[in-house]
Motif scaffolding. Structure first.
Motif, PDB file in Angstrom:
ATOM      1  N   GLU A   2       7.453  -1.270  -2.029  1.00  0.00           N
ATOM      2  CA  GLU A   2       6.297  -0.477  -2.946  1.00  0.00           C
ATOM      3  C   GLU A   2       5.823  -1.219  -4.173  1.00  0.00           C
ATOM      4  O   GLU A   2       4.632  -0.914  -4.331  1.00  0.00           O
ATOM      5  CB  GLU A   2       7.443   0.425  -3.633  1.00  0.00           C
ATOM      6  CG  GLU A   2       8.032   1.597  -2.653  1.00  0.00           C
ATOM      7  CD  GLU A   2       8.950   2.582  -3.143  1.00  0.00           C
ATOM      8  OE1 GLU A   2       9.510   2.479  -4.376  1.00  0.00           O
ATOM      9  OE2 GLU A   2       9.417   3.454  -2.492  1.00  0.00           O
ATOM     10  N   VAL A   3       6.641  -2.241  -4.698  1.00  0.00           N
ATOM     11  CA  VAL A   3       6.027  -2.739  -5.713  1.00  0.00           C
ATOM     12  C   VAL A   3       5.007  -3.706  -5.345  1.00  0.00           C
ATOM     13  O   VAL A   3       3.843  -3.794  -6.003  1.00  0.00           O
ATOM     14  CB  VAL A   3       7.138  -3.870  -6.606  1.00  0.00           C
ATOM     15  CG1 VAL A   3       6.480  -4.778  -7.301  1.00  0.00           C
ATOM     16  CG2 VAL A   3       8.027  -2.972  -7.058  1.00  0.00           C
ATOM     17  N   VAL A   4       4.891  -4.447  -4.042  1.00  0.00           N
ATOM     18  CA  VAL A   4       3.985  -5.005  -3.769  1.00  0.00           C
ATOM     19  C   VAL A   4       2.626  -4.495  -3.243  1.00  0.00           C
ATOM     20  O   VAL A   4       1.687  -4.786  -3.454  1.00  0.00           O
ATOM     21  CB  VAL A   4       4.422  -6.041  -2.359  1.00  0.00           C
ATOM     22  CG1 VAL A   4       3.166  -6.649  -1.668  1.00  0.00           C
ATOM     23  CG2 VAL A   4       5.337  -7.040  -2.841  1.00  0.00           C
ATOM     24  N   LEU A  12      -6.173  -0.603  -2.014  1.00  0.00           N
ATOM     25  CA  LEU A  12      -5.451  -0.635  -0.796  1.00  0.00           C
ATOM     26  C   LEU A  12      -4.034   0.194  -0.784  1.00  0.00           C
ATOM     27  O   LEU A  12      -3.524   0.766   0.069  1.00  0.00           O
ATOM     28  CB  LEU A  12      -5.325  -1.921  -0.199  1.00  0.00           C
ATOM     29  CG  LEU A  12      -6.549  -2.439   0.264  1.00  0.00           C
ATOM     30  CD1 LEU A  12      -6.270  -4.182   0.589  1.00  0.00           C
ATOM     31  CD2 LEU A  12      -6.986  -1.944   1.579  1.00  0.00           C
ATOM     32  N   ALA A  13      -3.613   0.497  -2.020  1.00  0.00           N
ATOM     33  CA  ALA A  13      -2.455   0.737  -2.338  1.00  0.00           C
ATOM     34  C   ALA A  13      -2.406   2.357  -2.130  1.00  0.00           C
ATOM     35  O   ALA A  13      -1.396   2.762  -1.696  1.00  0.00           O
ATOM     36  CB  ALA A  13      -2.056   0.689  -4.051  1.00  0.00           C
ATOM     37  N   LYS A  14      -3.550   3.067  -1.950  1.00  0.00           N
ATOM     38  CA  LYS A  14      -3.538   4.227  -1.577  1.00  0.00           C
ATOM     39  C   LYS A  14      -3.811   4.314   0.037  1.00  0.00           C
ATOM     40  O   LYS A  14      -3.332   5.615   0.530  1.00  0.00           O
ATOM     41  CB  LYS A  14      -4.985   4.886  -2.088  1.00  0.00           C
ATOM     42  CG  LYS A  14      -4.901   4.979  -3.502  1.00  0.00           C
ATOM     43  CD  LYS A  14      -6.178   5.780  -3.956  1.00  0.00           C
ATOM     44  CE  LYS A  14      -5.921   5.643  -5.417  1.00  0.00           C
ATOM     45  NZ  LYS A  14      -7.291   6.149  -6.456  1.00  0.00           N
ATOM     46  N   LEU A  21       3.705  -2.573   5.201  1.00  0.00           N
ATOM     47  CA  LEU A  21       3.777  -3.838   5.031  1.00  0.00           C
ATOM     48  C   LEU A  21       5.355  -4.577   5.261  1.00  0.00           C
ATOM     49  O   LEU A  21       5.079  -5.699   5.715  1.00  0.00           O
ATOM     50  CB  LEU A  21       3.671  -4.054   3.641  1.00  0.00           C
ATOM     51  CG  LEU A  21       3.831  -5.333   2.780  1.00  0.00           C
ATOM     52  CD1 LEU A  21       2.859  -6.272   3.323  1.00  0.00           C
ATOM     53  CD2 LEU A  21       3.687  -5.182   1.298  1.00  0.00           C
ATOM     54  N   GLY A  22       6.568  -3.662   5.484  1.00  0.00           N
ATOM     55  CA  GLY A  22       7.772  -4.139   5.749  1.00  0.00           C
ATOM     56  C   GLY A  22       7.825  -4.441   7.337  1.00  0.00           C
ATOM     57  O   GLY A  22       8.138  -5.355   7.668  1.00  0.00           O
ATOM     58  N   PHE A  23       6.899  -3.373   8.047  1.00  0.00           N
ATOM     59  CA  PHE A  23       6.781  -3.571   9.520  1.00  0.00           C
ATOM     60  C   PHE A  23       6.010  -4.960   9.758  1.00  0.00           C
ATOM     61  O   PHE A  23       6.516  -5.894  10.593  1.00  0.00           O
ATOM     62  CB  PHE A  23       6.137  -2.499  10.319  1.00  0.00           C
ATOM     63  CG  PHE A  23       5.964  -2.569  11.486  1.00  0.00           C
ATOM     64  CD1 PHE A  23       6.865  -2.400  12.391  1.00  0.00           C
ATOM     65  CD2 PHE A  23       4.529  -2.886  11.872  1.00  0.00           C
ATOM     66  CE1 PHE A  23       6.490  -2.607  14.056  1.00  0.00           C
ATOM     67  CE2 PHE A  23       4.167  -3.153  13.272  1.00  0.00           C
ATOM     68  CZ  PHE A  23       5.081  -2.900  14.397  1.00  0.00           C
ATOM     69  N   ALA A  24       4.995  -5.226   9.039  1.00  0.00           N
ATOM     70  CA  ALA A  24       4.208  -6.357   9.177  1.00  0.00           C
ATOM     71  C   ALA A  24       4.979  -7.643   8.908  1.00  0.00           C
ATOM     72  O   ALA A  24       4.933  -8.662   9.778  1.00  0.00           O
ATOM     73  CB  ALA A  24       3.050  -6.420   8.419  1.00  0.00           C
ATOM     74  N   LEU A  25       5.854  -7.621   7.971  1.00  0.00           N
ATOM     75  CA  LEU A  25       6.457  -8.808   7.654  1.00  0.00           C
ATOM     76  C   LEU A  25       7.642  -8.987   8.766  1.00  0.00           C
ATOM     77  O   LEU A  25       7.872 -10.192   9.200  1.00  0.00           O
ATOM     78  CB  LEU A  25       7.161  -8.672   6.276  1.00  0.00           C
ATOM     79  CG  LEU A  25       6.230  -8.780   4.995  1.00  0.00           C
ATOM     80  CD1 LEU A  25       6.861  -8.498   3.858  1.00  0.00           C
ATOM     81  CD2 LEU A  25       5.455 -10.252   5.065  1.00  0.00           C
ATOM     82  N   ILE A  26       8.536  -7.924   8.819  1.00  0.00           N
ATOM     83  CA  ILE A  26       9.411  -8.019   9.953  1.00  0.00           C
ATOM     84  C   ILE A  26       8.894  -8.466  11.389  1.00  0.00           C
ATOM     85  O   ILE A  26       9.395  -9.342  12.129  1.00  0.00           O
ATOM     86  CB  ILE A  26      10.234  -6.818  10.145  1.00  0.00           C
ATOM     87  CG1 ILE A  26      11.263  -6.648   8.707  1.00  0.00           C
ATOM     88  CG2 ILE A  26      11.290  -6.819  11.181  1.00  0.00           C
ATOM     89  CD1 ILE A  26      11.647  -5.155   8.397  1.00  0.00           C
TER      90      ILE A  26
END
Length: 142
Positions: A2-4, A12-14, A21-26
């Motif tokens: 959320e912070v990132v 882009l936050a919207k 983002l979590g999915f992309a990293l994992i």
């Protein structure tokens, strides 16, 4: 995440969900593991491409499920039904993108690791959608 996401530029936050983002990293990490395993099974052990794709895929996606469930979607729903839905999703994904796109590209002459990268781009969109709106639908956006 959320912070990132809140700090993303250009509005882009919207549009970018923290779970994306979590999915992309994992899945970026597990995809790297998939490629390393594929190189080992195909290049190191000399297994045929479909068998090497399959073994690497199953191992990497098992890890992806565990990490996404616990760290990204933070699901507390019963794991059995989610694992069943995930199994169906990866079977569809496997047939369409890994064997379909990946093997077809290899057959027409594209190097097997590059074929896997192209197939990976297709599967990422499919798997995120299925995980967010079907498998882990019990979770609120983080």
């Amino acid at each position: 995440m959320e912070v990132v996401v809140r700090r993303l530029p250009f509005g882009l936050a919207k549009v970018v969900a923290p779970s994306f983002l979590g999915f992309a990293l994992i899945n970026g990490c597990t995809f790297g593991i998939d490629l390393l395993l594929l190189a080992f099974f195909r290049g190191g052990l000399g297994l045929p491409v479909p068998i090497a794709f399959t073994i690497a895929y199953v191992l990497a996606f098992g890890l992806s499920f565990v990490l996404n469930r616990a760290l990204n979607f933070r699901s507390h729903a019963p794991v059995g039904p989610q694992a069943g839905l995930y199994a169906v999703a990866i079977l569809i994904n496997y047939l369409a993108f890994i064997l379909g796109v990946g093997s077809a590209l290899t057959e027409i002459g594209l190097q097997y690791l590059l074929s896997r990268v192209v197939a990976g781009a297709c599967e990422a969109a499919f798997m995120y959608s299925v995980m967010r709106w079907v498998i882990f639908r019990d979770t609120r956006e983080h």
